[in-house]
Scaffold this motif. Structure first.
Motif, short mmCIF file in Angstrom:
data_model
loop_
_atom_site.label_atom_id
_atom_site.label_comp_id
_atom_site.label_asym_id
_atom_site.label_seq_id
_atom_site.Cartn_x
_atom_site.Cartn_y
_atom_site.Cartn_z
N LEU A 268 4.82 -13.18 -0.68
CA LEU A 268 5.56 -12.47 -1.75
C LEU A 268 5.53 -10.96 -1.54
O LEU A 268 6.40 -10.24 -2.03
N GLY A 269 4.54 -10.48 -0.80
CA GLY A 269 4.41 -9.05 -0.54
C GLY A 269 5.36 -8.52 0.52
O GLY A 269 5.40 -7.31 0.78
N LEU A 270 6.12 -9.41 1.17
CA LEU A 270 7.12 -8.95 2.16
C LEU A 270 8.13 -8.05 1.45
O LEU A 270 8.50 -8.30 0.30
N GLU A 271 8.60 -7.04 2.17
CA GLU A 271 9.50 -6.07 1.54
C GLU A 271 10.79 -6.72 1.04
O GLU A 271 11.36 -6.29 0.03
N VAL A 272 11.26 -7.76 1.73
CA VAL A 272 12.50 -8.43 1.30
C VAL A 272 12.31 -9.22 0.01
O VAL A 272 13.28 -9.55 -0.67
N LEU A 273 11.03 -9.54 -0.33
CA LEU A 273 10.77 -10.28 -1.57
C LEU A 273 10.30 -9.31 -2.67
O LEU A 273 11.11 -8.67 -3.31
N LEU A 274 8.97 -9.20 -2.88
CA LEU A 274 8.50 -8.36 -3.99
C LEU A 274 7.75 -7.11 -3.53
O LEU A 274 7.24 -6.36 -4.36
N GLY A 275 7.69 -6.90 -2.21
CA GLY A 275 6.91 -5.76 -1.71
C GLY A 275 7.71 -4.47 -1.66
O GLY A 275 7.39 -3.55 -0.91
N SER A 276 8.77 -4.37 -2.47
CA SER A 276 9.64 -3.18 -2.42
C SER A 276 9.18 -2.14 -3.46
O SER A 276 8.34 -2.42 -4.31
N GLN B 236 0.81 -1.22 0.00
CA GLN B 236 0.00 0.00 0.00
C GLN B 236 0.85 1.27 0.00
O GLN B 236 0.66 2.16 -0.83
N LYS B 237 1.81 1.35 0.93
CA LYS B 237 2.62 2.58 1.07
C LYS B 237 3.40 2.86 -0.21
O LYS B 237 3.50 4.00 -0.67
N MET B 238 3.98 1.80 -0.81
CA MET B 238 4.79 1.97 -2.03
C MET B 238 3.92 2.49 -3.19
O MET B 238 4.32 3.38 -3.93
N ILE B 239 2.73 1.90 -3.31
CA ILE B 239 1.84 2.29 -4.42
C ILE B 239 1.39 3.74 -4.22
O ILE B 239 1.35 4.53 -5.16
N GLU B 240 1.10 4.10 -2.96
CA GLU B 240 0.69 5.49 -2.68
C GLU B 240 1.81 6.47 -3.02
O GLU B 240 1.55 7.55 -3.55
N GLN B 241 3.07 6.07 -2.74
CA GLN B 241 4.21 6.94 -3.10
C GLN B 241 4.28 7.13 -4.61
O GLN B 241 4.59 8.22 -5.10
N TRP C 255 7.11 -3.93 -6.70
CA TRP C 255 5.67 -4.18 -6.51
C TRP C 255 4.90 -4.40 -7.82
O TRP C 255 3.92 -5.16 -7.83
N PRO C 256 5.31 -3.78 -8.97
CA PRO C 256 4.57 -4.11 -10.21
C PRO C 256 4.70 -5.59 -10.59
O PRO C 256 3.76 -6.18 -11.14
N VAL C 257 5.86 -6.19 -10.27
CA VAL C 257 6.04 -7.63 -10.53
C VAL C 257 5.08 -8.43 -9.65
O VAL C 257 4.45 -9.39 -10.11
N LEU C 258 4.95 -8.01 -8.38
CA LEU C 258 4.05 -8.67 -7.43
C LEU C 258 2.61 -8.70 -7.99
O LEU C 258 1.95 -9.74 -7.97
#
Length: 493
Positions: free
Chosen positions: A173-181, A36-41, A185-188
């Motif tokens: 997969l949404g963990l920041e260490v995986l794809l939640g960065s 959520q936070k990344m997408i909002e940024q 996040w577009p890959v997620l």
């Protein structure tokens, strides 16, 4: 039915392929929570680039809420078309064509950052929602129709198991260490096309539902070819077809107008509402913030813990459903959730004065999730398939799906406001609703375990109140009912 004889390679492949749609449905429910936070940024960066100033916080909240909730709007609209689509294309071809929605939606979401367009993101969520609305009806319908009576309950639970597995995969997969960065996040979000490609590859090797071929399309030869356990199944289908020739196709309006279908459709709608209004989505959409309030050190991992419990208890339900019956498990689940909701409210209210209440709060959330997966999670979906014969089934599935998605949308949009208003007492609202659904299930919902569609219908005849004395001869559950009264039932006014 001898279940061992029925489980062939083709059968296993067909069930696996169908539930890939449910896996994708679950993935798209769970995927939006973590980044959520990344997408909002990114929304803010896009706004800055376009208008030369940061996005107003009210606009950002609205855009984010729309990104989350438009998924349910897509689902509501497509669930309503389910009956028409499944009859027009057939179950298998409908699943195949539906994958185009998933492919387009997933691609739009994956490319939205690159194209600096939050409109693409929102449109992608809407289209993937439309895919999920159809998948959430087509999967249980197809699996219920290809499964022998003895396995129908257990296989019906697989739809829910695939949904919760999808949610869990998305959470991990949404963990920041995986794809939640910030970069990934577009890959997620784009990963949702993987089950789509798999399902499109396998579906051509799966047979069409023999029930659909024989009863709707009148292709007995094709139905036999797609059905290994021919004897018992064909006899049951012949009886159902004979009934259906006496009953017309049923429109959505007729379901409510006709005393024959009114009680089963009300049961179906209330069971769907018992799933969504139980408060489970409130926990999934906002679990991280609930765990932060409860003072948990790593809220993300606590949320994943809830996801693991979700999957584990769906498997428990898989084994219990043919032993204990649908109605019993549904009541057990509702009752357990009601108790957990009350304990959770007390724990949240006492949190400031009694610090160790945070553990009680966590345990009650885990208990809430576990009881959900025993009853209200899997059971409402295939109850609808079991309460209706071929004539009204597609219309009934559409109404039930629409009710489910509408309730989902209301919870998604409204929970945060109600939670801010009520504070820790928000779960008391759910406790009251759960108690109501428990009482309703006890007095109104029949047991369908191990019964053919015919016997379930006869059961409604038996429970009906008023006239119909001339149908007394049909009341024996072992003898299929022979009147025009499939699901015949005098309205209880």
């Amino acid at each position: 039915v001898n279940s061992k004889a029925t489980v062939t390679g083709t059968f296993v492949l067909s069930v696996f392929t169908a539930v890939l749609g449910s896996l994708e449905f679950g993935y798209n429910i769970g995927v939006i929570n973590a980044p959520q936070k990344m997408i909002e940024q990114d929304y803010n960066a896009t706004w800055l680039q376009r208008y030369g100033e940061p996005i107003p916080s009210g606009t950002l909240t609205s855009l984010w809420s729309l990104s989350v909730a438009i998924f349910s709007i897509g689902g509501m609209l497509s669930a309503f078309c389910l009956g028409f689509v499944s009859e027009w294309l057939g179950r298998r071809k409908a699943m195949l064509i539906n994958n185009l929605f998933a492919f387009i939606g997933g691609s739009l979401m994956a490319l939205s950052k690159l194209c600096r367009s939050f409109e693409m993101m929102i449109l992608g969520r809407f289209i993937i929602g439309a895919y999920c609305g159809l998948a959430s009806g087509l999967t249980p319908m197809y699996v219920g129709e290809i499964a022998p009576t003895s396995l129908r309950g257990a296989l019906g639970t697989l739809h829910q198991l695939a949904i919760v597995t999808g949610i869990l995969i998305a959470q991990i997969l949404g963990l920041e260490v995986l794809l939640g960065s910030q970069e990934l996040w577009p890959v997620l979000l784009g990963l949702t096309v993987v089950p789509t490609v798999l399902q499109m590859s396998f579906l051509p090797f799966c047979p069409e539902s023999p029930r659909f071929l024989y009863i709707v399309r009148c292709q007995e030869h094709q139905a036999k070819r797609g059905e290994q356990e021919v004897g018992d199944m064909l006899a049951e289908m012949k009886e159902e077809k004979r009934k259906m020739e006496m009953e017309r196709k049923v429109s959505i309006l007729e379901l409510f107008r006709s005393p024959l279908y009114r009680q089963p459709i009300i049961i179906s709608i209330l069971l769907q509402l018992s799933q969504q209004l139980s408060g489970i989505n409130a926990i999934f959409y906002y679990s991280t913030s609930i765990f932060i309030k409860a003072g948990v050190q790593s809220p993300v991992y606590a949320t994943i813990g809830a996801g693991v419990i979700n999957c584990a208890f769906t498997v428990v339900s898989l084994f219990l459903i043919e032993r204990m019956g649908r109605r019993t498990l549904h009541m057990l689940g509702l009752g357990g959730m009601c108790i957990c909701a009350v304990i959770m409210t007390m724990a949240l209210a006492l949190l400031d004065s009694v610090p160790w209440m945070s553990y009680i709060c966590m345990l009650s959330i885990f208990g809430f999730v576990a009881f959900f997966e025993v009853g209200p999670g899997p059971i409402p979906w295939f109850f609808v398939a079991e309460l209706f014969s071929q004539g009204p089934r597609p219309a009934a599935m559409a109404v039930a799906g629409f009710s489910n998605w509408t309730a989902n949308f209301i919870i998604g949009m409204g929970f945060q406001y109600v939670a801010d208003l009520c504070g820790p007492y928000v779960f008391l609202i759910f406790a009251v609703l759960l108690l109501f659904f428990l009482i309703f299930t006890f007095f109104r919902v029949p047991e369908t375990r191990g019964k053919t569609f015919d016997q379930i219908a006869a059961n409604f005849n038996e429970r009906s109140v008023g006239g119909m004395m001339d149908m007394d001869m049909d009341m024996d559950l072992d003898k299929p009912s022979t009147e025009l009264d499939y699901l015949g039932e005098e309205s209880i006014n």
